[in-house]
Scaffold this motif. Sequence first.
Motif, PDB file in Angstrom:
ATOM      1  N   PHE A  76      -4.406   8.763  11.397  1.00  0.00           N
ATOM      2  CA  PHE A  76      -4.283   7.303  11.464  1.00  0.00           C
ATOM      3  C   PHE A  76      -3.486   6.755  10.277  1.00  0.00           C
ATOM      4  O   PHE A  76      -2.681   5.832  10.429  1.00  0.00           O
ATOM      5  CB  PHE A  76      -5.667   6.654  11.508  1.00  0.00           C
ATOM      6  N   ILE A  77      -3.702   7.329   9.094  1.00  0.00           N
ATOM      7  CA  ILE A  77      -2.961   6.881   7.910  1.00  0.00           C
ATOM      8  C   ILE A  77      -1.477   7.153   8.087  1.00  0.00           C
ATOM      9  O   ILE A  77      -0.624   6.337   7.716  1.00  0.00           O
ATOM     10  CB  ILE A  77      -3.507   7.583   6.645  1.00  0.00           C
ATOM     11  N   SER A  78      -1.149   8.301   8.670  1.00  0.00           N
ATOM     12  CA  SER A  78       0.256   8.659   8.859  1.00  0.00           C
ATOM     13  C   SER A  78       0.953   7.695   9.817  1.00  0.00           C
ATOM     14  O   SER A  78       2.139   7.391   9.653  1.00  0.00           O
ATOM     15  CB  SER A  78       0.369  10.094   9.388  1.00  0.00           C
ATOM     16  N   PHE A  79       0.220   7.203  10.814  1.00  0.00           N
ATOM     17  CA  PHE A  79       0.820   6.282  11.776  1.00  0.00           C
ATOM     18  C   PHE A  79       0.824   4.836  11.262  1.00  0.00           C
ATOM     19  O   PHE A  79       1.810   4.120  11.411  1.00  0.00           O
ATOM     20  CB  PHE A  79       0.086   6.354  13.112  1.00  0.00           C
ATOM     21  N   ARG A  80      -0.261   4.410  10.643  1.00  0.00           N
ATOM     22  CA  ARG A  80      -0.345   3.025  10.173  1.00  0.00           C
ATOM     23  C   ARG A  80       0.425   2.811   8.872  1.00  0.00           C
ATOM     24  O   ARG A  80       0.892   1.717   8.590  1.00  0.00           O
ATOM     25  CB  ARG A  80      -1.811   2.629   9.970  1.00  0.00           C
ATOM     26  N   LYS A  81       0.509   3.851   8.041  1.00  0.00           N
ATOM     27  CA  LYS A  81       1.261   3.838   6.773  1.00  0.00           C
ATOM     28  C   LYS A  81       0.819   2.704   5.835  1.00  0.00           C
ATOM     29  O   LYS A  81       1.640   1.894   5.395  1.00  0.00           O
ATOM     30  CB  LYS A  81       2.758   3.712   7.054  1.00  0.00           C
TER      31      LYS A  81
END
Length: 299
Positions: A122-127
């Motif tokens: 999720f962190i990788s997508f939401r940044k």
Amino acid sequence: MDINKITDLLTDKLTDWVEAIIKLLPNIALAAVVMVIGFYIAKFIRKIAGKLIHKVSNNVTLNNLFSSIIYFIFIGIVCFTVLSILQLDKAVTSILAGAGILGLALAFAFQDIAANFMSGIFISFRKPLKVGDIVEVKDYMGKVKEVNLRDTVVETFQGQTVIIPNKEVFQNPIENYSYLQKRRFDLSVGVSYGDDLEKVRQITLDAVSDIEELSKEDTTQVYFVEFGDSSVNLSVRMWISSPEQSVYNKVGSEAIMKIKKAYDANDIMIPFPIRTLDFGIKGGTKLGEMPVQISNKEQ
């Protein structure tokens, strides 16, 4: 047991197996073709999926992971199709049941790892943060060095390397000081009640106006915020054109020196706390008696 009967039994059994194999030859040939074609299609799908995912995420590790997951899912479909062609339906059922039980056991055993892993996705997508950002997470402030699928590595300004599980990063507030590419520095100052506040305001603005690192797009503001015990307190709000901590500290240091110098040149007083000392507490000596005692000792 008669040897002839044993021979007949073995012959009959081998004959049945040979007949079964002969009957399955078309299925075996079809299964082989399906498997070969399936593997080629799986590689093609993996390549296409990698390109599509790369448009959404720039994280190479995450892109490879999703491509591999899609590849193995398709390979699994091909394998189950081949087993069905070979009329091994019972084997397929047993494999699926075993996979379900194994998956449930692994989910309970590695739930924390799975939570960190999913949070990393999720962190990788939401940044909300990226490598090089200055952030504050879980009371740790520093520069992001790595964002992995399991954890985030932050190097604090004191030189420590902090590895924070992605679950903690995802579930807690993140203060990203690099998001706007500028930072605000708030400096609190107190001046005497006898000073002209309008004059104080203008001298303060003039004192910090030539600091090189201040943002040209934002104006420095001075607000009088409260009547203190011995001073009128004001807040100097300056926008810095860089989020870097070294620049932030440098601007703060220069602002303090320039304001102090300007106040001294214009007779503006920065009051300091005044304390009254009581020497008459129990067990102590009263202040009025001290000169007498000193003079007696000198005699």
